[in-house]
Design a protein around this motif. Structure first.
Motif, PDB file in Angstrom:
ATOM      1  N   PHE A  21     -50.196  88.618  19.449  1.00 43.27           N
ATOM      2  CA  PHE A  21     -50.584  87.493  18.314  1.00 43.27           C
ATOM      3  C   PHE A  21     -49.907  86.303  20.223  1.00 43.27           C
ATOM      4  CE2 PHE A  21     -50.005  89.603  15.188  1.00 43.27           C
ATOM      5  CZ  PHE A  21     -51.506  89.801  14.564  1.00 43.27           C
ATOM      6  N   ASP A  26     -47.726  77.135  20.331  1.00 41.23           N
ATOM      7  CA  ASP A  26     -48.890  76.473  19.526  1.00 41.23           C
ATOM      8  C   ASP A  26     -47.532  75.916  18.170  1.00 41.23           C
ATOM      9  OD1 ASP A  26     -49.366  76.842  16.341  1.00 41.23           O
ATOM     10  OD2 ASP A  26     -50.239  78.564  16.369  1.00 41.23           O
ATOM     11  N   ARG A  32     -47.916  79.487  12.131  1.00 46.26           N
ATOM     12  CA  ARG A  32     -49.226  79.741  11.440  1.00 46.26           C
ATOM     13  C   ARG A  32     -49.335  80.801  10.932  1.00 46.26           C
ATOM     14  NH1 ARG A  32     -53.530  76.665  13.440  1.00 46.26           N
ATOM     15  NH2 ARG A  32     -52.350  75.654  15.334  1.00 46.26           N
ATOM     16  N   LEU A  33     -49.089  81.736  11.612  1.00 45.00           N
ATOM     17  CA  LEU A  33     -49.197  83.170  11.236  1.00 45.00           C
ATOM     18  C   LEU A  33     -49.179  83.404   9.539  1.00 45.00           C
ATOM     19  CD1 LEU A  33     -49.185  84.078  13.845  1.00 45.00           C
ATOM     20  CD2 LEU A  33     -49.226  86.008  13.458  1.00 45.00           C
ATOM     21  N   HIS A  35     -50.074  81.493   7.538  1.00 50.92           N
ATOM     22  CA  HIS A  35     -51.567  80.771   7.349  1.00 50.92           C
ATOM     23  C   HIS A  35     -52.757  82.168   7.368  1.00 50.92           C
ATOM     24  CE1 HIS A  35     -54.579  78.464   5.505  1.00 50.92           C
ATOM     25  NE2 HIS A  35     -54.937  77.935   6.398  1.00 50.92           N
ATOM     26  N   THR A  36     -52.611  82.879   8.577  1.00 51.51           N
ATOM     27  CA  THR A  36     -53.927  83.049   9.471  1.00 51.51           C
ATOM     28  C   THR A  36     -53.387  84.973   9.491  1.00 51.51           C
ATOM     29  OG1 THR A  36     -52.782  83.082  11.231  1.00 51.51           O
ATOM     30  CG2 THR A  36     -53.842  81.569  10.879  1.00 51.51           C
ATOM     31  N   ASN A  37     -52.167  85.127   9.623  1.00 49.38           N
ATOM     32  CA  ASN A  37     -52.257  86.373   9.262  1.00 49.38           C
ATOM     33  C   ASN A  37     -50.913  86.728   8.620  1.00 49.38           C
ATOM     34  OD1 ASN A  37     -51.833  89.729  10.013  1.00 49.38           O
ATOM     35  ND2 ASN A  37     -52.859  89.499  11.433  1.00 49.38           N
ATOM     36  N   LEU A  72     -52.611  72.146  10.031  1.00 45.37           N
ATOM     37  CA  LEU A  72     -53.760  73.333   9.260  1.00 45.37           C
ATOM     38  C   LEU A  72     -54.738  72.179   8.290  1.00 45.37           C
ATOM     39  CD1 LEU A  72     -51.304  76.261   8.771  1.00 45.37           C
ATOM     40  CD2 LEU A  72     -53.088  76.100  10.584  1.00 45.37           C
ATOM     41  N   LEU A  82     -47.855  77.181   1.385  1.00 40.37           N
ATOM     42  CA  LEU A  82     -47.939  77.817   2.285  1.00 40.37           C
ATOM     43  C   LEU A  82     -46.349  78.259   3.377  1.00 40.37           C
ATOM     44  CD1 LEU A  82     -49.220  79.674   4.346  1.00 40.37           C
ATOM     45  CD2 LEU A  82     -49.251  77.432   5.826  1.00 40.37           C
TER      46      LEU A  82
END
Length: 317
Positions: A21, A26, A32-33, A35-37, A72, A82
């Motif tokens: 990753f 960032d 961020r992850l 949210h994304t992973n 986001l 989140l």
């Protein structure tokens, strides 16, 4: 030592980057992850737990409601949920670990809600300088940190990790803010620039005195500095540490932050285990690692400290 040292986890972003990753650059860092992973977040937590961590920190160091909304495109309500989900992922990791752990003596690991400094949101490396301190009042700092801490507490963290704090003013604000959450415990750790001073320039020995103003702090100390700085810093301030309060130390792998390239680590990484017994002698009760520290480093640290503890308990060893 009668009490075994509490083992913290290591560099969460380092572990995610090892999995492919891209974290450097960032503005949300590891957050961020969430949210994304989210599965990658949980699996990284599990690897540190399997390596012996007694405490894992949520991936919320660089998380904020404002940041999630800005980067986001979330609503305020979505951003709150989140941020809280960062806690839920860590708690799920603990539950899954407990279901597979075969060590009957292993206590339930704790989840510490990570609260980074205001400089983490600025995403300009200023958590290692505190350059923004002059533009902020204690009330400004409290207003900034309040919502994040509220989210972490509401989601059920076991304690708060107020970490990489570069200035005494921001530390004082956090200690004051903690009183608004009277049932919460916390540790406070500074970022430090040399063997005497925290990143903004105040003497570490003076900065640790803020702990005397709180009965909610379990430990005070430092994180994300080279391990070679830890012992001189602790020695410089031991006389000012409140009785019954332990040191918390979790340095990086031995490197410096470069704003353009990120962490520049030494060619030969320092071993936390090699330093750990000295830190314990100086009063460290909570020991782990930060950037550059992997699950294997945490496993080595745990074995070193606990082997030493067991040898002290058994004179025949």
């Amino acid at each position: 030592m009668n009490e075994k040292v509490v083992i913290l986890d290591g560099g969460f972003a380092t572990e995610l980057e090892a999995g492919g990753f891209k974290i450097q650059g960032d503005p949300l860092w590891s957050a961020r992850l969430i949210h994304t992973n989210p599965q990658a977040i949980k699996e990284a937590h599990c690897r540190f737990l399997s390596s012996g961590a007694d405490v894992i920190c949520t991936a919320t160091y660089q998380a904020s409601v404002e940041g999630f909304m800005k980067f986001l495109g979330l609503s305020s309500e979505q951003a709150v949920q989140l941020l809280m989900s960062g806690v839920y992922l860590a708690k799920e990791a603990v539950l899954e670990f407990q279901q597979t752990c075969r060590d009957p003596e292993r206590k339930k690991p704790l989840v510490a809600g990570s609260v980074g400094p205001y400089g983490a949101f600025l995403h300009d490396g200023s958590e290692y300088t505190g350059a923004y301190e002059e533009t902020m009042s204690v009330q400004d700092f409290k207003a900034w940190h309040r919502q994040q801490i509220q989210c972490l507490v509401s989601a059920g963290v076991d304690l708060i990790a107020m970490e990489t704090i570069p200035s005494q003013k921001e530390a004082e604000a956090l200690v004051e803010l903690l009183r608004e959450f009277p049932n919460s415990k916390a540790w406070l750790s500074y970022s430090c620039k040399d063997e005497q001073c925290i990143s903004h320039g105040e003497k570490f020995a003076e900065a640790v005195k803020v702990a005397s103003r709180s009965e909610q702090l379990l430990a005070i100390g430092l994180n994300c500095c080279p391990p070679t700085l830890v012992s001189p810093l602790l020695a410089s301030a031991n006389k000012n540490k409140a009785p019954g309060l332990g040191w918390v130390v979790y340095p990086n792998g031995g490197g410096e932050w470069d704003q353009s390239t990120g962490w520049v680590m030494q060619k030969t990484k320092s071993s936390l285990a090699d330093f750990s017994l000295e830190w314990e002698e100086l009063g460290a009760k909570w020991i782990g690692g930060c950037c550059g520290i992997t699950p294997s480093d945490i496993a080595e640290l745990k074995h070193r400290l606990h082997d030493h503890s067991n040898s002290q308990e058994d004179p025949a060893v």
